[in-house]
Design a protein around this motif. Structure first.
Motif, PDB file in Angstrom:
ATOM      1  N   GLY A   1      41.583  32.112 -18.444  1.00 12.98           N
ATOM      2  CA  GLY A   1      39.832  32.836 -19.363  1.00 12.98           C
ATOM      3  C   GLY A   1      38.840  32.945 -18.951  1.00 12.98           C
ATOM      4  O   GLY A   1      38.040  34.199 -19.367  1.00 12.98           O
ATOM      5  N   PHE A   2      37.987  32.323 -17.534  1.00  9.62           N
ATOM      6  CA  PHE A   2      37.199  32.378 -16.718  1.00  9.62           C
ATOM      7  C   PHE A   2      37.375  34.685 -16.501  1.00  9.62           C
ATOM      8  O   PHE A   2      36.210  34.764 -16.568  1.00  9.62           O
ATOM      9  CB  PHE A   2      36.769  31.923 -15.563  1.00  9.62           C
ATOM     10  CG  PHE A   2      35.400  31.608 -15.272  1.00  9.62           C
ATOM     11  CD1 PHE A   2      34.274  31.285 -15.542  1.00  9.62           C
ATOM     12  CD2 PHE A   2      35.341  33.018 -14.325  1.00  9.62           C
ATOM     13  CE1 PHE A   2      33.023  31.973 -15.147  1.00  9.62           C
ATOM     14  CE2 PHE A   2      34.453  32.700 -13.339  1.00  9.62           C
ATOM     15  CZ  PHE A   2      32.721  32.799 -13.686  1.00  9.62           C
ATOM     16  N   ILE A   3      38.449  34.566 -15.759  1.00 10.88           N
ATOM     17  CA  ILE A   3      38.511  35.400 -15.195  1.00 10.88           C
ATOM     18  C   ILE A   3      37.859  36.640 -16.440  1.00 10.88           C
ATOM     19  O   ILE A   3      37.644  37.910 -16.139  1.00 10.88           O
ATOM     20  CB  ILE A   3      40.095  35.099 -14.573  1.00 10.88           C
ATOM     21  CG1 ILE A   3      39.648  34.941 -12.993  1.00 10.88           C
ATOM     22  CG2 ILE A   3      39.730  37.295 -13.805  1.00 10.88           C
ATOM     23  CD1 ILE A   3      40.618  34.479 -12.215  1.00 10.88           C
ATOM     24  N   GLN A   4      39.361  36.933 -17.667  1.00 14.48           N
ATOM     25  CA  GLN A   4      39.370  37.533 -18.180  1.00 14.48           C
ATOM     26  C   GLN A   4      37.943  37.803 -18.622  1.00 14.48           C
ATOM     27  O   GLN A   4      37.412  39.042 -19.554  1.00 14.48           O
ATOM     28  CB  GLN A   4      40.359  36.917 -19.538  1.00 14.48           C
ATOM     29  CG  GLN A   4      41.676  36.723 -18.513  1.00 14.48           C
ATOM     30  CD  GLN A   4      41.841  38.520 -18.670  1.00 14.48           C
ATOM     31  OE1 GLN A   4      41.910  39.371 -19.252  1.00 14.48           O
ATOM     32  NE2 GLN A   4      42.624  38.326 -17.499  1.00 14.48           N
ATOM     33  N   HIS A   5      36.478  37.022 -19.121  1.00 16.55           N
ATOM     34  CA  HIS A   5      35.597  36.576 -20.336  1.00 16.55           C
ATOM     35  C   HIS A   5      35.045  37.467 -18.386  1.00 16.55           C
ATOM     36  O   HIS A   5      34.450  38.671 -19.082  1.00 16.55           O
ATOM     37  CB  HIS A   5      35.026  35.834 -19.549  1.00 16.55           C
ATOM     38  CG  HIS A   5      35.869  34.959 -20.950  1.00 16.55           C
ATOM     39  ND1 HIS A   5      35.455  33.173 -20.674  1.00 16.55           N
ATOM     40  CD2 HIS A   5      36.316  34.750 -22.195  1.00 16.55           C
ATOM     41  CE1 HIS A   5      36.493  32.606 -22.490  1.00 16.55           C
ATOM     42  NE2 HIS A   5      36.580  34.282 -22.719  1.00 16.55           N
ATOM     43  N   TYR A   6      35.046  37.050 -17.297  1.00 18.64           N
ATOM     44  CA  TYR A   6      33.986  38.066 -16.220  1.00 18.64           C
ATOM     45  C   TYR A   6      34.769  39.361 -17.056  1.00 18.64           C
ATOM     46  O   TYR A   6      33.732  40.432 -16.548  1.00 18.64           O
ATOM     47  CB  TYR A   6      34.566  37.742 -15.151  1.00 18.64           C
ATOM     48  CG  TYR A   6      33.668  37.913 -14.105  1.00 18.64           C
ATOM     49  CD1 TYR A   6      32.354  38.274 -13.292  1.00 18.64           C
ATOM     50  CD2 TYR A   6      35.073  38.872 -13.195  1.00 18.64           C
ATOM     51  CE1 TYR A   6      31.967  38.341 -12.253  1.00 18.64           C
ATOM     52  CE2 TYR A   6      33.685  39.273 -11.895  1.00 18.64           C
ATOM     53  CZ  TYR A   6      32.647  39.226 -12.016  1.00 18.64           C
ATOM     54  OH  TYR A   6      31.710  40.423 -10.435  1.00 18.64           O
ATOM     55  N   LYS A   7      35.898  39.772 -16.204  1.00 10.61           N
ATOM     56  CA  LYS A   7      36.637  41.517 -16.885  1.00 10.61           C
ATOM     57  C   LYS A   7      35.913  41.689 -18.188  1.00 10.61           C
ATOM     58  O   LYS A   7      35.608  43.158 -17.657  1.00 10.61           O
ATOM     59  CB  LYS A   7      38.393  41.468 -16.625  1.00 10.61           C
ATOM     60  CG  LYS A   7      38.649  42.475 -16.461  1.00 10.61           C
ATOM     61  CD  LYS A   7      39.949  42.754 -16.970  1.00 10.61           C
ATOM     62  CE  LYS A   7      41.003  43.504 -16.708  1.00 10.61           C
ATOM     63  NZ  LYS A   7      42.251  43.578 -17.048  1.00 10.61           N
ATOM     64  N   TYR A   8      35.598  41.400 -19.179  1.00 13.48           N
ATOM     65  CA  TYR A   8      34.850  41.844 -19.840  1.00 13.48           C
ATOM     66  C   TYR A   8      33.690  42.192 -19.922  1.00 13.48           C
ATOM     67  O   TYR A   8      33.258  43.180 -20.493  1.00 13.48           O
ATOM     68  CB  TYR A   8      35.045  40.724 -22.013  1.00 13.48           C
ATOM     69  CG  TYR A   8      33.976  41.515 -22.937  1.00 13.48           C
ATOM     70  CD1 TYR A   8      35.298  42.496 -23.566  1.00 13.48           C
ATOM     71  CD2 TYR A   8      33.062  40.950 -23.021  1.00 13.48           C
ATOM     72  CE1 TYR A   8      34.309  42.789 -24.214  1.00 13.48           C
ATOM     73  CE2 TYR A   8      32.767  40.940 -23.969  1.00 13.48           C
ATOM     74  CZ  TYR A   8      33.296  41.782 -24.904  1.00 13.48           C
ATOM     75  OH  TYR A   8      32.767  42.978 -25.849  1.00 13.48           O
ATOM     76  N   CYS A   9      32.491  41.441 -19.458  1.00 17.04           N
ATOM     77  CA  CYS A   9      31.769  41.624 -18.767  1.00 17.04           C
ATOM     78  C   CYS A   9      31.300  42.555 -18.041  1.00 17.04           C
ATOM     79  O   CYS A   9      30.550  43.281 -18.034  1.00 17.04           O
ATOM     80  CB  CYS A   9      31.238  39.667 -17.741  1.00 17.04           C
ATOM     81  SG  CYS A   9      30.584  38.896 -19.459  1.00 17.04           S
ATOM     82  N   MET A  10      32.642  42.557 -17.260  1.00 14.31           N
ATOM     83  CA  MET A  10      32.523  43.761 -16.283  1.00 14.31           C
ATOM     84  C   MET A  10      32.606  45.582 -17.361  1.00 14.31           C
ATOM     85  O   MET A  10      31.891  46.415 -16.947  1.00 14.31           O
ATOM     86  CB  MET A  10      33.003  43.948 -15.077  1.00 14.31           C
ATOM     87  CG  MET A  10      33.503  45.234 -14.194  1.00 14.31           C
ATOM     88  SD  MET A  10      34.812  44.846 -13.143  1.00 14.31           S
ATOM     89  CE  MET A  10      34.117  43.576 -12.154  1.00 14.31           C
TER      90      MET A  10
END
Length: 702
Positions: free
Chosen positions: A311-320
């Motif tokens: 989930g953290f990686i997906q949130h980071y991807k959304y920020c990108m």
């Protein structure tokens, strides 16, 4: 809009049709992939994704190697298992919400298939509602081990000569004996892998989520399987998210005695997150960075909500994605090798967007008047300066992460950890303020002043390792990095060459102190205070330690650990739109429901629900919206009859505006349904004080 239409009117099931594998997929008509910002985003995320996959393999490698080795050797002593009817089993403690939980067991299944046995079956709780369905699914997977299929299409791959009621352990045992006969040494083929020829190939059953299984089904399944251990070399792998006691609670003694269990522990998700941050996200090779508020939001969601690194990686991807979306000048958020080419491709409009960035405006204000005009008017000169400043920004990023690791190494093991025990805590503080001016920083260096020689040498050696690694792998020229490394090497050599005798102050015999004669108590007190203020002479080690800490706290960290807001064009690398991210990542269901019921046009976008004022009510709105807006005008208790009359006044108003005692059954049914839906959503409940009233439960709009 038809008043009687509801989005929940019906639910229909359609079986998915089989698609020919040779049929090409439809090409998307979107032109997003032609945009410069999308290409830059895709290139950056692809490089990060490769690193994340390799890190995942590295994290899972140790636990999977031990597990695979156990499964390889579990059937060596077969006589013991046959006598006791014990099934060899392994319990993998995955931890609560282990990131990529399915990926872990998929990797395990793949490694078992490649190294141990081709017979691997995975039982999901959703497919095992009964013992019969669990056995059927198990037999289906084993008998189709050499075919790649989805769970939904599993039954379509079974041979036609086997009926569904024959999917049991007897059929599986006969099939396994047939497999052994067909793969006898006489029939071995040179083209087939050696793994498939192994007569002792085990049948591995993976149950990823034990807590999701019904205890009764799991118990009966294990008892039935234990009766066939003489003919089937079964091995169970249980995935437990909480603790081993969860498996013990599900399996009583007469069932657990049928298992020869071995427990394996996986890495906690917090440790996995730290590795993702330290090796992928918080590195100078990743130009995309998060500001302090956004980074704190993502880490808080991880620590206090789900503990999911996926989930953290997906949130980071959304920020990108949010950082790059429709922002072509952010193509400069790239590696140093692509910087020059991307700057040349910038258009005049994109250059103007870069000139409007607040950090660049502050930088221009510090320049002399003669240098301001060319930057603002001459595009060619601006591109040259832009390339210089972006190169300096890459150097700043390298300095930031290098010296953050140095500071974290020095301060992580201090008592109470004023700057935190993890690198992410130090990073969050360093980008929000000048960390060298913070009280936590000063407290850390006061504690470092009491470090022993061995502890300080160990930490200083790690710091030199970080500096050497950064200087050897850096793609940009960073000032003073090698100078700092040389200076610290001198301190390290000086401290290492000091003997234990030099670090300890030799004991001296106490000397007499002349305090005078005939002095009173007050004068004696002052004299003793004056003597206590005199500093003791420092040893050689203490002097060197003091000089080292003064050098780090006064020259190194204040120079390189500055907030990114002080660097021109920091907006290109650092994402700072935390409000938009929070609105999309952190759900606010109550506010969304209020918006949908108060103003349905916001979601439906139909002309019949468009309101001139948010407080107005029109009859073309859905019934639940009308009832909801009427209930907002009431107090704690709502009279059902008055509520119905207000609903009638909007939906079916009378010509004279009088009270309507005769209500059409259709309208009354619509009102009753709308009230029931409000009760289901939790806005009202029946009142015990008055039978014809309901109690309002919510107040405010959000």
């Amino acid at each position: 809009m038809d008043h009687t239409v509801s989005v929940s009117k019906g639910c229909f099931v359609h079986k998915r049709q089989k698609r020919n594998k040779n049929t090409p997929k439809k090409q998307s008509s979107l032109t997003t992939n032609r945009q410069p910002w999308y290409n830059a985003y895709k290139s950056l995320w692809s490089s990060l994704e490769v690193k994340l996959e390799s890190l995942q393999e590295e994290v899972f490698s140790q636990i999977l190697e031990n597990l695979v080795l156990y499964i390889q050797n579990c059937h060596i002593n077969k006589s013991r298992n046959k006598i006791r009817n014990e099934i060899p089993s392994a319990t993998l403690l995955t931890g609560v919400n282990l990131p990529d939980h399915e990926a872990l067991f998929a990797t395990l299944s793949s490694q078992l298939h490649d190294k141990v046995t081709p017979y691997v079956a995975t039982l999901q709780a959703r497919h095992c509602a009964t013992v019969r369905s669990a056995i059927e699914h198990l037999v289906l997977q084993f008998m189709n081990y050499n075919k790649v299929q989805r769970d939904d299409d599993l039954e379509e791959t079974v041979k036609d000569n086997i009926k569904k009621n024959q999917y049991n352990f007897l059929t599986l045992s006969a099939w396994y004996k047939e497999q052994l006969r067909s793969k006898s040494p006489k029939k071995k083929s040179k083209n087939k892998p050696a793994l498939e020829m192994d007569k002792d190939a085990a049948l591995v059953v993976i149950i990823p989520n034990v807590e999701g299984f019904s205890p009764h089904i799991l118990q009966n399944f294990i008892l039935i399987a234990s009766g066939y251990i003489n003919s089937l070399p079964l091995v169970f792998v249980f995935g437990v998210a909480t603790a081993v006691c969860a498996l013990h609670r599900s399996l009583p003694y007469h069932v657990s005695s049928k298992l020869c269990n071995e427990v394996f522990h996986s890495q906690p998700s917090t440790a996995y997150l730290n590795q993702v941050l330290e090796k992928v996200v918080l590195t100078s090779t990743c130009p995309f960075q998060l500001d302090d508020k956004t980074f704190k939001l993502l880490t808080d969601i991880f620590l206090f909500y789900d503990l999911s690194v996926y989930g953290f990686i997906q949130h980071y991807k959304y920020c990108m994605m949010e950082h790059f979306f429709n922002c072509d000048h952010n193509v400069l958020c790239c590696s140093i090798s692509e910087l020059s080419q991307n700057i040349k491709s910038l258009s005049k409009e994109q250059l103007e967007e870069l000139r409007q960035l607040p950090s660049f405006r502050r930088y221009v204000d510090t320049l002399p008047k003669k240098e301001k005009a060319p930057l603002l008017l001459d595009d060619h000169h601006f591109k040259e300066v832009l390339e210089e400043l972006m190169t300096e920004l890459h150097g700043y990023l390298l300095n930031l992460h290098t010296y953050l690791r140095c500071l974290h190494t020095l301060t992580a093991s201090l008592p109470k950890s004023p700057l935190g025990k993890q690198l992410r805590e130090v990073y969050n503080m360093a980008i929000c303020c000048d960390i060298s001016e913070s009280p936590q920083f000063r407290e850390c260096f006061q504690l470092l002043g009491f470090q022993s020689r061995e502890e300080l040498l160990d930490k200083l050696g790690k710091v030199l390792g970080f500096l050497e690694s950064a200087s050897s792998n850096m793609s940009v020229k960073v000032s003073h990095l090698k100078d700092v490394q040389e200076e610290l090497s001198k301190y390290y050599t000086s401290i290492a060459n000091m003997g234990i005798e030099a670090t300890e102050q030799p004991l001296k015999s106490p000397s007499k102190i002349d305090i005078g004669e005939n002095i009173n108590r007050y004068q004696l007190k002052e004299k003793l205070l004056e003597l206590s203020r005199k500093q003791k002479p420092l040893s050689a080690y203490e002097e060197t330690r003091k000089n080292l800490l003064d050098y780090l706290a006064g020259s190194v960290f204040p120079q390189f650990l500055v907030p990114p807001t002080n660097v021109p064009f920091n907006e290109v690398f650092f994402f700072n739109n935390v409000a938009r991210v929070k609105r999309h990542i952190v759900g606010t269901p109550r506010a969304a429901i209020h918006m949908a019921l108060n103003n349905p046009h916001y979601y439906l976008e139909c002309k019949c629900c468009k309101l001139d004022k948010t407080s107005s009510i029109i009859p073309s709105m859905p019934d639940i919206c009308i009832v909801y807006k009427l209930h907002l005008e009431c107090g704690r208790l709502i009279n059902m009859y008055d509520w119905l009359q207000a609903f009638l006044a909007i939906v079916n108003p009378s010509e004279l505006g009088e009270e309507q005692r005769d209500v059409a059954p259709e309208i009354q049914a619509r009102f009753t349904r709308a009230v029931a839906e409000l009760q289901f959503l939790g806005f009202i409940k029946p009142s015990k004080r008055k039978t014809d009233h309901v109690t309002r439960l919510t107040w405010g709009a959000s």
